[in-house]
Design a protein around this motif. Structure first.
Motif, PDB file in Angstrom:
ATOM      1  N   SER A   1       1.373  -0.842  -0.439  1.00 47.75           N
ATOM      2  CA  SER A   1      -0.257  -0.280   0.678  1.00 47.75           C
ATOM      3  C   SER A   1       0.896   1.148  -0.206  1.00 47.75           C
ATOM      4  O   SER A   1       2.098   1.600   0.439  1.00 47.75           O
ATOM      5  CB  SER A   1      -1.131  -0.123   1.581  1.00 47.75           C
ATOM      6  N   GLN A   2       0.140   2.801  -0.251  1.00 50.42           N
ATOM      7  CA  GLN A   2       0.785   3.760  -0.536  1.00 50.42           C
ATOM      8  C   GLN A   2       1.815   3.823   0.809  1.00 50.42           C
ATOM      9  O   GLN A   2       2.543   4.759   1.340  1.00 50.42           O
ATOM     10  CB  GLN A   2       0.338   4.470  -1.603  1.00 50.42           C
ATOM     11  N   PHE A   3       0.064   3.757   1.995  1.00 47.59           N
ATOM     12  CA  PHE A   3       0.634   4.588   3.468  1.00 47.59           C
ATOM     13  C   PHE A   3      -0.383   3.587   3.921  1.00 47.59           C
ATOM     14  O   PHE A   3      -1.266   2.758   3.752  1.00 47.59           O
ATOM     15  CB  PHE A   3      -0.348   5.597   3.523  1.00 47.59           C
ATOM     16  N   SER A   4       0.538   2.912   5.458  1.00 40.81           N
ATOM     17  CA  SER A   4       0.023   2.435   6.392  1.00 40.81           C
ATOM     18  C   SER A   4       0.072   2.547   8.178  1.00 40.81           C
ATOM     19  O   SER A   4       1.514   3.236   8.097  1.00 40.81           O
ATOM     20  CB  SER A   4       0.331   0.839   6.526  1.00 40.81           C
ATOM     21  N   ILE A   5      -0.372   2.654   8.751  1.00 46.54           N
ATOM     22  CA  ILE A   5       0.444   2.660   9.791  1.00 46.54           C
ATOM     23  C   ILE A   5      -0.347   1.529  11.195  1.00 46.54           C
ATOM     24  O   ILE A   5      -0.821   1.075  10.664  1.00 46.54           O
ATOM     25  CB  ILE A   5      -1.124   3.879  10.761  1.00 46.54           C
ATOM     26  N   GLN A   6       1.149   0.820  11.355  1.00 47.67           N
ATOM     27  CA  GLN A   6       1.093  -0.192  12.061  1.00 47.67           C
ATOM     28  C   GLN A   6       1.544  -0.104  14.151  1.00 47.67           C
ATOM     29  O   GLN A   6       2.386   0.450  13.892  1.00 47.67           O
ATOM     30  CB  GLN A   6       1.552  -1.659  11.493  1.00 47.67           C
ATOM     31  N   SER A   7       1.139  -0.766  14.705  1.00 48.30           N
ATOM     32  CA  SER A   7       1.441  -0.945  16.004  1.00 48.30           C
ATOM     33  C   SER A   7       1.493  -2.600  16.532  1.00 48.30           C
ATOM     34  O   SER A   7       0.261  -2.858  15.860  1.00 48.30           O
ATOM     35  CB  SER A   7       0.110  -0.059  16.571  1.00 48.30           C
ATOM     36  N   GLY A   8       1.749  -2.835  16.896  1.00 47.93           N
ATOM     37  CA  GLY A   8       2.317  -3.773  17.852  1.00 47.93           C
ATOM     38  C   GLY A   8       2.693  -4.524  18.748  1.00 47.93           C
ATOM     39  O   GLY A   8       3.091  -3.285  19.748  1.00 47.93           O
ATOM     40  N   VAL A   9       2.220  -5.518  19.910  1.00 47.22           N
ATOM     41  CA  VAL A   9       3.086  -5.606  20.898  1.00 47.22           C
ATOM     42  C   VAL A   9       3.736  -7.473  20.832  1.00 47.22           C
ATOM     43  O   VAL A   9       2.748  -7.886  20.629  1.00 47.22           O
ATOM     44  CB  VAL A   9       2.348  -5.112  21.855  1.00 47.22           C
ATOM     45  N   ILE A  10       4.839  -7.644  21.038  1.00 48.19           N
ATOM     46  CA  ILE A  10       5.022  -9.238  22.228  1.00 48.19           C
ATOM     47  C   ILE A  10       5.209  -9.372  23.446  1.00 48.19           C
ATOM     48  O   ILE A  10       5.657  -8.352  24.084  1.00 48.19           O
ATOM     49  CB  ILE A  10       6.385  -9.730  20.840  1.00 48.19           C
TER      50      ILE A  10
ATOM     51  N   TYR B   1       6.069   6.865  -2.592  1.00 51.69           N
ATOM     52  CA  TYR B   1       5.697   8.494  -3.812  1.00 51.69           C
ATOM     53  C   TYR B   1       6.713   7.607  -4.781  1.00 51.69           C
ATOM     54  O   TYR B   1       7.428   7.247  -4.845  1.00 51.69           O
ATOM     55  CB  TYR B   1       5.854   9.181  -3.158  1.00 51.69           C
ATOM     56  N   GLY B   2       5.392   7.026  -5.834  1.00 54.06           N
ATOM     57  CA  GLY B   2       6.286   5.990  -6.867  1.00 54.06           C
ATOM     58  C   GLY B   2       7.372   5.127  -6.575  1.00 54.06           C
ATOM     59  O   GLY B   2       6.642   4.295  -5.923  1.00 54.06           O
ATOM     60  N   ASP B   3       8.550   5.028  -6.739  1.00 58.09           N
ATOM     61  CA  ASP B   3       9.246   4.209  -6.260  1.00 58.09           C
ATOM     62  C   ASP B   3      10.591   4.086  -5.285  1.00 58.09           C
ATOM     63  O   ASP B   3      10.716   3.167  -4.393  1.00 58.09           O
ATOM     64  CB  ASP B   3      10.041   3.978  -7.333  1.00 58.09           C
ATOM     65  N   LEU B   4       9.677   5.154  -4.784  1.00 56.17           N
ATOM     66  CA  LEU B   4       9.692   5.486  -3.610  1.00 56.17           C
ATOM     67  C   LEU B   4       9.613   5.163  -2.220  1.00 56.17           C
ATOM     68  O   LEU B   4       8.519   5.418  -2.343  1.00 56.17           O
ATOM     69  CB  LEU B   4      10.577   7.464  -3.257  1.00 56.17           C
TER      70      LEU B   4
ATOM     71  N   SER C   1      13.674   3.557   1.142  1.00 56.81           N
ATOM     72  CA  SER C   1      14.293   2.415  -0.522  1.00 56.81           C
ATOM     73  C   SER C   1      14.012   3.164  -1.601  1.00 56.81           C
ATOM     74  O   SER C   1      12.429   3.893  -1.654  1.00 56.81           O
ATOM     75  CB  SER C   1      13.640   0.605  -0.375  1.00 56.81           C
ATOM     76  N   TYR C   2      13.992   2.716  -2.846  1.00 56.42           N
ATOM     77  CA  TYR C   2      14.022   3.293  -4.085  1.00 56.42           C
ATOM     78  C   TYR C   2      14.359   2.005  -4.834  1.00 56.42           C
ATOM     79  O   TYR C   2      15.510   1.207  -4.561  1.00 56.42           O
ATOM     80  CB  TYR C   2      15.087   4.102  -4.353  1.00 56.42           C
ATOM     81  N   LYS C   3      12.755   1.722  -6.062  1.00 58.06           N
ATOM     82  CA  LYS C   3      13.020  -0.100  -6.409  1.00 58.06           C
ATOM     83  C   LYS C   3      13.320   0.426  -8.026  1.00 58.06           C
ATOM     84  O   LYS C   3      12.294   1.587  -8.408  1.00 58.06           O
ATOM     85  CB  LYS C   3      12.322  -0.388  -5.911  1.00 58.06           C
TER      86      LYS C   3
END
Length: 410
Positions: free
Chosen positions: A42-51, A102-105, A146-148
């Motif tokens: 996805s273009q944008f994501s927010i993730q949170s978690g705990v172990i 954004y694009g390839d970045l 990263s750039y792809k």
């Protein structure tokens, strides 16, 4: 042939399963470094978690080796205390990240707690002159991009980033004992803290049509050249020169560098195989002395670690558009080599991912494993003697972990 949807749905579960596995790896490993969210499609994501990790390391056959009376410069004989101890404490490892593309970045900023330790055998065991309680905590703030670009049938990513890391901790131990109360007993406490920077670099190659990805990531050492703290001997008033007061101390140490290879590939429609191999340079941590302004060593953290190796292999499956599952097996080589209780660990992990909509993922995973048996005693490494204060053994002990996370993506 696996479809793109295998990568989009099953892969996040693989990330969760892998996240749960190294939670009780060797050395001071906790959550380790994990930038898998950078690869989110996805273009944008927010993730949170705990172990949440529940190790059950139990020490037995404990024997105090330094039994000289404090009147003669020793610590006192502790062999009248318990010859067993519960060494480990349960702990939680949080994570949070925001990824934008954004694009390839693609770029990821994240918070994690890669290293840490908490042992708490208490004051009433025969090894209290070695440890009453030790706790180390780190906080890591990272930024990775990263750039792809197209190479052959897939895409090559070039990855780089930096992170700022904070460490703090303490160690308490018995300084001297004249016997059972009301005879005097003295304890001491070391407190420490520092901050430093690190960096990472790597490459990855992806062929989305086959859900194939291979990545190789290097994380640098973090040099804590200005560990500052105090040695508190206010509860040991009989210690010559330092008893009854708090003394400022300094030291230096390095958090280890690491290199990790991860590989995954679709093997049939809605089936994915994955694996990883990680090397961690724990041998950079041997003994960490702390000295006062006059150069006198008042305390030390003695670790005598060897390098760590962690391998994981598993299979993931997409059941339908909402549910995916995965199973994995992890082996971690213990970093203790005759001193300490960090032996090999085997972990079986199970996980599930639920996506009620295409924008939300909820993940739940657990693992159950065995910390293998061994013993700790006196060793000589690079001319330095370790473990000449206490000896003990331990059996095959259980470790369990459960993790959960939620991701919102657009």
């Amino acid at each position: 042939m696996a479809s793109r949807k295998v990568l989009a749905v099953t892969l996040p579960l693989v990330m969760l399963s892998a996240l749960a596995q190294p939670a009780f790896a060797g050395g001071l490993d906790r959550g380790g470094y994990n930038i898998d969210q950078l690869f989110d499609a996805s273009q944008f994501s927010i993730q949170s978690g705990v172990i949440y990790v529940m190790p059950q390391r139990k020490l037995k056959n404990v024997q105090d080796l330094q039994t000289t009376s404090p009147l003669l410069g020793g610590n006192g004989n502790l062999n009248g205390r318990s010859s067993t101890a519960d060494d480990t404490e349960n702990y939680a490892v949080p994570y949070g990240g925001i990824k934008a593309g954004y694009g390839d970045l693609d770029c990821l900023v994240d918070y994690s707690e890669p290293f840490g330790a908490h042992t708490n055998p208490g004051a009433n065991w025969a090894g209290a002159n070695n440890n009453i309680e030790t706790k180390i905590t780190t906080r890591n703030y990272g930024a990775t991009c990263s750039y792809k670009f197209d190479v052959g049938p897939g895409q090559l990513r070039v990855i780089g980033g930096t992170f700022y890391q904070e460490v703090e901790g303490f160690k308490e131990r018995l300084v001297y004992s004249f016997g059972a109360p009301p005879l005097p007993n003295g304890t001491g406490r070391l407190d420490l803290e520092d901050q430093a920077w690190g960096w990472r670099a790597g490459v990855a190659y992806e062929i989305p049509e086959y859900a194939l990805r291979a990545s190789l990531i290097y994380n640098s050492r973090v040099k804590y050249d200005n560990l500052t703290g105090t040695v508190d001997l206010t509860n040991s008033p009989l210690t010559p020169g330092y008893g009854g007061k708090i003394t400022n101390v300094t030291g230096s140490a390095e958090a280890p560098d690491s290199l990790e290879l991860k590989v995954q590939s679709g093997i049939a429609t809605d089936w994915l195989a994955f694996g990883s191999v990680k090397w961690t340079n724990w041998s950079v941590l041997q003994t960490v002395p702390f000295r006062d302004a006059a150069g006198v060593e008042l305390a030390s953290l003695d670790l005598a670690y060897r390098d760590g190796w962690t391998t994981t292999a598993g299979i993931g499956h997409k059941f339908n558009d909402q549910w995916s599952g995965a199973v994995s097996l992890t082996w971690d080589r213990g970093t203790s080599d005759g001193y300490g209780s960090q032996t090999d660990t085997w972990l079986l992990g199970l996980g599930a991912a639920y996506s009620p909509t295409e924008n939300i993922e909820w993940r739940l995973a657990g693992s159950l494993g065995i910390m293998t048996s061994g013993e700790s005693g006196t060793i000589v490494k690079d001319g330095v003697t370790y473990g000449d204060d206490v000896t003990y053994s331990f059996g095959n002990d259980l470790v369990a972990a459960i993790s959960t996370s939620i991701k919102v993506k657009f």
